[in-house]
Design a protein around this motif. Structure first.
Motif, PDB file in Angstrom:
ATOM      1  N   SER A 234       0.822  -1.208   0.000  1.00  0.00           N
ATOM      2  CA  SER A 234       0.000   0.000   0.000  1.00  0.00           C
ATOM      3  C   SER A 234       0.854   1.255   0.000  1.00  0.00           C
ATOM      4  CB  SER A 234      -0.919   0.012   1.227  1.00  0.00           C
ATOM      5  OG  SER A 234      -0.162   0.197   2.415  1.00  0.00           O
ATOM      6  N   GLY A 235       2.107   1.126   0.461  1.00  0.00           N
ATOM      7  CA  GLY A 235       3.004   2.277   0.513  1.00  0.00           C
ATOM      8  C   GLY A 235       3.057   2.950   1.870  1.00  0.00           C
ATOM      9  N   ILE A 236       2.436   2.346   2.891  1.00  0.00           N
ATOM     10  CA  ILE A 236       2.363   3.012   4.193  1.00  0.00           C
ATOM     11  C   ILE A 236       3.738   3.293   4.768  1.00  0.00           C
ATOM     12  CG2 ILE A 236       2.101   0.785   5.363  1.00  0.00           C
ATOM     13  CD1 ILE A 236       0.725   4.268   6.430  1.00  0.00           C
ATOM     14  N   ASN A 237       4.664   2.350   4.651  1.00  0.00           N
ATOM     15  CA  ASN A 237       5.972   2.599   5.257  1.00  0.00           C
ATOM     16  C   ASN A 237       6.817   3.557   4.434  1.00  0.00           C
ATOM     17  OD1 ASN A 237       5.893   1.345   7.735  1.00  0.00           O
ATOM     18  ND2 ASN A 237       6.392  -0.660   6.911  1.00  0.00           N
ATOM     19  N   MET A 296      -7.362   4.672   0.312  1.00  0.00           N
ATOM     20  CA  MET A 296      -5.929   4.946   0.213  1.00  0.00           C
ATOM     21  C   MET A 296      -5.512   5.196  -1.228  1.00  0.00           C
ATOM     22  SD  MET A 296      -4.159   2.322   2.945  1.00  0.00           S
ATOM     23  CE  MET A 296      -4.782   0.852   2.142  1.00  0.00           C
ATOM     24  N   GLY A 297      -6.027   4.352  -2.135  1.00  0.00           N
ATOM     25  CA  GLY A 297      -5.664   4.514  -3.542  1.00  0.00           C
ATOM     26  C   GLY A 297      -6.095   5.850  -4.099  1.00  0.00           C
ATOM     27  N   SER A 298      -7.298   6.273  -3.765  1.00  0.00           N
ATOM     28  CA  SER A 298      -7.796   7.562  -4.249  1.00  0.00           C
ATOM     29  C   SER A 298      -6.937   8.709  -3.724  1.00  0.00           C
ATOM     30  CB  SER A 298      -9.254   7.759  -3.805  1.00  0.00           C
ATOM     31  OG  SER A 298     -10.072   6.726  -4.310  1.00  0.00           O
ATOM     32  N   ILE A 301      -3.515   8.717  -5.614  1.00  0.00           N
ATOM     33  CA  ILE A 301      -3.644   9.115  -7.019  1.00  0.00           C
ATOM     34  C   ILE A 301      -3.902  10.617  -7.130  1.00  0.00           C
ATOM     35  CG2 ILE A 301      -5.105   8.899  -9.071  1.00  0.00           C
ATOM     36  CD1 ILE A 301      -5.417   5.921  -8.354  1.00  0.00           C
ATOM     37  N   VAL A 302      -4.774  11.143  -6.267  1.00  0.00           N
ATOM     38  CA  VAL A 302      -5.047  12.584  -6.286  1.00  0.00           C
ATOM     39  C   VAL A 302      -3.791  13.369  -5.925  1.00  0.00           C
ATOM     40  CG1 VAL A 302      -6.319  14.447  -5.139  1.00  0.00           C
ATOM     41  CG2 VAL A 302      -7.505  12.356  -5.807  1.00  0.00           C
ATOM     42  N   PHE A 405       1.680   3.691  -6.030  1.00  0.00           N
ATOM     43  CA  PHE A 405       1.074   3.106  -4.834  1.00  0.00           C
ATOM     44  C   PHE A 405      -0.446   3.254  -4.852  1.00  0.00           C
ATOM     45  CE2 PHE A 405       5.389   3.640  -2.899  1.00  0.00           C
ATOM     46  CZ  PHE A 405       5.599   2.294  -2.651  1.00  0.00           C
ATOM     47  N   GLY A 406      -0.951   4.327  -5.454  1.00  0.00           N
ATOM     48  CA  GLY A 406      -2.397   4.470  -5.578  1.00  0.00           C
ATOM     49  C   GLY A 406      -3.002   3.362  -6.423  1.00  0.00           C
TER      50      GLY A 406
END
Length: 445
Positions: A234-237, A296-298, A301-302, A405-406
């Motif tokens: 997800s890219g959290i780290n 999270m993806g939205s 991406i934004v 990641f989005g």
């Protein structure tokens, strides 16, 4: 520590990498240990190992002792990250199991927040080696509380049953569910269900890790490892490790970037975890995971799209990397920052707690410790990969990192919808029966 005022990028990477490597090894090593000496005493051993590593870091006199301490501490962290959710899942009643396991993630977020503010405080008030010794030493105290407190906690009833200690199993279940009443009908029903599964699994025992990749066990391992790897994907780290860099790319000054990135994000992380824990046992795991991934993806991406539209990409000769300059578009900068906060909140309310809950639920008892250890090891492995790749991505494709990641989060949502069955409100003994699975992949116990 090295005889110089600063560490090289390689030395910094080694300090981070050895902790993650220790976590990877520790999560795998905890499986045979907790089968042999119990989940309870396994937690005690992992706590002691972590305290040794933390003490070495606190008292470090050179670079070598620091990296050794980091590696040893990693063994303890990896072991605890596997053992604690496993232990909680085997003690918890089915209707609140998600919330109880999710509390682990809440305490992690509190620890992250407190660690930042301790570090910020010591940096502000000291200029000598106390700036790192105090934060490193402080981490010993929570581990010490856990090590002392575990003596007052019961054995896992399911571990007791797996060792043939059925009378002890019944006693613990009665203690946990009915104030010690061993004749309570709900206690007896759960006890008989556990015993039935134990008797069934005696003829299906998996004796090695290779057996996990055979038959229906393989599907469960794929789901368990998949959800843990997705959590890191997800890219959290990348946000937690490199948030100051990201905030500087969004147009925030060097001085304010660390405070806004780590300090405020830490508070958001803690607060958003609370509704996430409460929703796990009401909405269910699938809805929480799917909605969280879309959220999270939205956000990512934004954020990437705004950087692409309003930022100016320049090559920084001193850093030898591309950077995004958004100093001329203050409004767009703050929108990007808000999107990052939204991303952190979305993770904390969904994939943060749920990715630890799910793997501890889906395995039958005969492979539960091995399966959970593999799932946890997959998390730490992907954590290491992301930490190595993200700096390069930020330096080379800048705003494209957020888009990447989005899109990854959107893929996660689709995979959960198609392949991950619901586990809410079901006992560990009946989870993943064919009739209870609304997805494409089904299981039988």
């Amino acid at each position: 520590m090295t005889g110089t005022d600063t560490l090289t990028s390689l030395q910094k990477g080694t300090i981070t990498g050895l902790l993650l490597a220790g976590c990877f090894v520790g999560s795998l090593a905890s499986s045979p240990m907790c089968e042999a000496i119990s989940r309870k005493w396994g937690i005690l051993v992992a706590s002691y190992v972590f305290m040794v590593g933390a003490a070495l870091q606190t008292a470090t006199v050179n670079y070598a002792s620091m990296v050794i301490g980091r590696a040893i501490a990693g063994l303890g962290v990896g072991g605890l990250s596997m053992l604690v959710p496993l232990y909680i899942s085997e003690l918890s009643p089915k209707h609140i199991r998600g919330r109880l396991i999710g509390l682990q993630q809440f305490t992690i977020t509190v620890g992250l927040m407190v660690s930042f503010w301790i570090g910020a405080g010591t940096t502000l008030h000291f200029s000598d080696n106390r700036t790192f010794r105090i934060p490193l030493g402080f981490q010993i105290f929570p581990a010490l509380v856990l090590a002392c407190g575990i003596f007052f906690l019961p054995y896992s009833p399911r571990w007791l049953a797996s060792k043939g200690r059925f009378s002890d199993c019944l006693h613990v279940l009665a203690y946990l569910r009915a104030n010690g009443n061993e004749n309570d009908p709900f206690v007896l029903a759960e006890f008989e269900e556990i015993r039935r599964v134990i008797d069934l699994e005696k003829s299906q025992a998996n004796s090695s890790y290779t057996d996990l990749f055979k038959g229906s066990a393989r599907r469960r391992v794929i789901l368990g490892m998949g959800i843990q790897m997705f959590q890191q994907f997800s890219g959290i780290n990348s946000i937690m490790y490199y948030a100051p860099t990201m905030f500087r790319q969004a147009g925030i000054s060097q001085q304010n970037a660390a405070l806004l990135a780590c300090g405020v994000s830490g508070v958001v992380n803690v607060l958003a975890t609370i509704p996430g824990i409460l929703l796990l046992d009401t909405l269910g795991r699938r809805k929480v995971l799917i909605s969280g991934a879309v959220w999270m993806g939205s956000s990512m991406i934004v954020c990437g799209a705004i950087m692409a539209a309003y930022g100016r990409i320049e090559f920084d000769v001193a850093l030898n990397e591309y950077v995004v300059d958004m100093s001329e578009t203050v409004g767009a900068s703050y929108v990007c920052i808000f999107m990052i906060y939204l991303f952190v909140a979305g993770f904390a309310a969904s994939w943060g707690p749920c990715a630890w809950v799910y793997p501890s639920e889906i395995y039958p008892l005969r492979i539960r410790s091995k399966g959970t250890s593999l799932s946890t090891a997959a998390n730490w492995l992907m954590n290491f990969v992301i930490s190595e790749v993200v700096p390069v991505m930020l330096a080379r494709i800048t705003w494209g990192t957020y888009i990447f990641f989005g899109c990854g989060c959107m893929i996660m949502a689709v995979c959960v919808f198609l392949f991950f069955p619901e586990t809410k409100g079901r006992s560990l003994e009946v989870i993943l029966k064919k009739e209870s699975s609304p997805c494409l992949i089904t299981f039988t116990v």
